[in-house]
Design a protein around this motif. Structure first.
Motif, short mmCIF file in Angstrom:
data_model
loop_
_atom_site.label_atom_id
_atom_site.label_comp_id
_atom_site.label_asym_id
_atom_site.label_seq_id
_atom_site.Cartn_x
_atom_site.Cartn_y
_atom_site.Cartn_z
N THR A 13 -60.82 26.72 50.19
CA THR A 13 -61.60 25.30 50.11
C THR A 13 -62.84 25.59 49.31
OG1 THR A 13 -60.93 25.00 52.25
CG2 THR A 13 -62.78 23.97 51.59
N ARG A 14 -63.25 24.79 48.34
CA ARG A 14 -64.44 24.72 47.75
C ARG A 14 -65.67 24.54 48.56
NH1 ARG A 14 -67.45 21.06 44.59
NH2 ARG A 14 -66.40 19.15 45.27
N ARG A 15 -66.77 25.29 48.09
CA ARG A 15 -68.10 25.09 48.65
C ARG A 15 -69.15 24.56 47.89
NH1 ARG A 15 -68.35 26.59 53.87
NH2 ARG A 15 -70.54 26.81 53.92
N LEU A 16 -69.79 23.68 48.36
CA LEU A 16 -70.84 23.04 47.86
C LEU A 16 -72.25 23.47 48.04
CD1 LEU A 16 -71.81 20.71 45.52
CD2 LEU A 16 -71.96 19.15 47.67
N ALA A 17 -73.14 24.15 47.37
CA ALA A 17 -74.52 24.73 47.64
C ALA A 17 -75.37 24.27 46.86
CB ALA A 17 -73.98 26.32 47.63
N ALA A 18 -76.44 23.95 47.40
CA ALA A 18 -77.83 23.73 46.99
C ALA A 18 -78.94 23.59 47.94
CB ALA A 18 -77.56 22.42 46.40
N HIS A 19 -80.14 24.15 47.34
CA HIS A 19 -81.37 23.89 48.12
C HIS A 19 -81.21 24.72 49.52
CE1 HIS A 19 -82.53 21.01 45.43
NE2 HIS A 19 -81.38 20.29 46.02
N GLY A 20 -80.31 26.08 49.77
CA GLY A 20 -80.23 26.65 50.73
C GLY A 20 -79.47 26.25 51.99
N LEU A 21 -78.50 25.28 51.55
CA LEU A 21 -77.49 24.68 52.20
C LEU A 21 -76.00 24.81 51.80
CD1 LEU A 21 -79.20 21.18 53.39
CD2 LEU A 21 -79.29 23.28 54.57
N SER A 22 -75.09 24.90 52.53
CA SER A 22 -73.88 24.91 51.70
C SER A 22 -72.97 24.70 52.69
CB SER A 22 -73.54 26.65 51.20
OG SER A 22 -73.00 27.24 52.36
N ARG A 32 -72.55 15.54 49.37
CA ARG A 32 -73.67 15.68 48.51
C ARG A 32 -74.64 16.25 49.07
NH1 ARG A 32 -73.14 10.37 45.57
NH2 ARG A 32 -70.92 9.97 45.79
N ILE A 33 -75.24 17.33 48.43
CA ILE A 33 -76.38 17.76 48.95
C ILE A 33 -77.81 17.24 47.89
CG2 ILE A 33 -77.91 20.01 49.50
CD1 ILE A 33 -75.10 21.21 49.96
N GLU A 34 -78.76 16.79 48.23
CA GLU A 34 -79.59 16.43 47.38
C GLU A 34 -81.12 16.68 48.05
OE1 GLU A 34 -77.22 12.64 45.60
OE2 GLU A 34 -78.41 12.25 47.26
N ARG A 35 -82.13 16.51 46.95
CA ARG A 35 -83.42 16.64 47.41
C ARG A 35 -84.00 15.38 46.77
NH1 ARG A 35 -86.79 22.06 47.41
NH2 ARG A 35 -85.51 22.38 45.48
N LEU A 58 -78.26 16.64 53.29
CA LEU A 58 -76.77 16.92 52.92
C LEU A 58 -76.18 15.67 53.75
CD1 LEU A 58 -74.76 19.97 53.94
CD2 LEU A 58 -73.76 17.59 54.62
N HIS A 59 -75.18 14.96 52.88
CA HIS A 59 -74.75 13.81 53.27
C HIS A 59 -73.40 14.14 53.17
CE1 HIS A 59 -78.08 10.77 52.72
NE2 HIS A 59 -78.12 11.13 53.89
N ALA A 60 -72.29 13.77 54.23
CA ALA A 60 -71.04 13.65 53.72
C ALA A 60 -70.27 12.52 54.73
CB ALA A 60 -70.45 15.21 54.47
N ALA A 61 -69.12 12.06 54.00
CA ALA A 61 -68.58 10.93 54.42
C ALA A 61 -67.15 11.08 54.23
CB ALA A 61 -69.26 9.57 53.96
N LEU A 163 -65.81 19.68 59.85
CA LEU A 163 -66.80 19.87 58.62
C LEU A 163 -68.20 20.18 59.05
CD1 LEU A 163 -67.99 18.44 55.53
CD2 LEU A 163 -69.31 17.42 57.13
N ILE A 164 -68.60 20.05 60.11
CA ILE A 164 -69.92 20.85 60.53
C ILE A 164 -69.83 22.35 61.01
CG2 ILE A 164 -71.05 18.54 61.28
CD1 ILE A 164 -70.87 19.49 64.30
N SER A 165 -68.58 22.51 61.35
CA SER A 165 -68.49 24.06 61.37
C SER A 165 -68.60 24.83 60.20
CB SER A 165 -66.98 24.54 62.07
OG SER A 165 -66.12 23.83 61.46
N THR A 166 -68.39 24.28 59.05
CA THR A 166 -68.46 24.90 57.91
C THR A 166 -69.93 25.07 57.12
OG1 THR A 166 -68.10 23.25 56.20
CG2 THR A 166 -66.09 24.22 57.50
N ILE A 167 -70.93 24.36 57.90
CA ILE A 167 -72.39 24.08 57.20
C ILE A 167 -73.07 25.58 57.46
CG2 ILE A 167 -74.61 23.18 57.37
CD1 ILE A 167 -73.11 20.60 58.25
N HIS A 168 -73.48 26.11 56.45
CA HIS A 168 -74.27 27.44 56.27
C HIS A 168 -75.75 26.82 55.86
CE1 HIS A 168 -75.61 31.60 56.17
NE2 HIS A 168 -76.01 31.34 55.04
N ILE A 169 -76.74 27.52 56.81
CA ILE A 169 -78.24 27.51 56.15
C ILE A 169 -78.65 28.54 56.20
CG2 ILE A 169 -80.40 26.36 57.08
CD1 ILE A 169 -78.82 24.55 59.07
#
Length: 172
Positions: A13-22, A32-35, A58-61, A163-169
């Motif tokens: 599974t691909r991970r998206l990472a940005a701004h200390g979130l993945s 999407r992860i945006e600032r 972080l937005h996911a839909a 989804l939320i079980s895969t969020i890393h901060i």
């Protein structure tokens, strides 16, 4: 695009990472992860910008997210289908994490009973939401989730949890 159903992440599974979130990009999810851009105009009588500090969102839909949307999903949630799910992870100033409103520890699972029709930014008939304020790794967040159907919440919450079980901060 069809709504994702309880898809377990795999080693590929691909991970998206940005701004200390993945987060894992699960099949059927738009993530999407945006600032947001900071307003640089100083507040009257202050050296600080009117926009304050800018934090990641972080937005996911389970359907395509529009480019222009609010932190809590405005411009998206109004068009959700009953099978859709929206997840927002919104960061606050780290000092907020020391207040009573923010529980310590990141939620990795929600229950159907955590959702209520009135727990939405703006109540949309037939839909429901859940909101959790928490602090982890020196950072404060709101986890805000909208389900496209109150009646289907039992099934939809499985998709949320996948989804939320895969969020890393990362730590601040």
């Amino acid at each position: 695009m069809t709504a994702a159903r309880s898809t377990a992440p795999t080693a590929t599974t691909r991970r998206l990472a940005a701004h200390g979130l993945s987060v894992a990009v699960l099949p059927g999810w738009d993530v999407r992860i945006e600032r947001r851009e900071q307003n640089t105009t100083p507040a009257p009588g202050s050296p600080w910008p009117m926009g304050g500090f800018v934090h990641p969102v972080l937005h996911a839909a389970t359907s395509t997210l529009p480019v222009g949307r609010g932190d809590y999903g405005s411009s998206y949630v109004e068009s959700m289908r009953p099978s859709d799910v929206f997840v927002a992870l919104v960061e606050f100033d780290h000092e907020a994490g020391a207040t009573e409103m923010f529980e310590q520890g990141q939620p990795t699972e929600l229950l159907a009973r955590d959702f209520h029709p009135e727990a939405q930014q703006r109540v949309i008939p037939g839909m429901c939401g859940s909101q959790r304020f928490f602090a982890v790794n020196g950072r404060a967040f709101c986890l805000y989730v909208v389900l496209g159907s109150w009646l289907q919440r039992q099934n939809l919450v499985r998709s949320v949890n996948s989804l939320i079980s895969t969020i890393h901060i990362d730590p601040r």
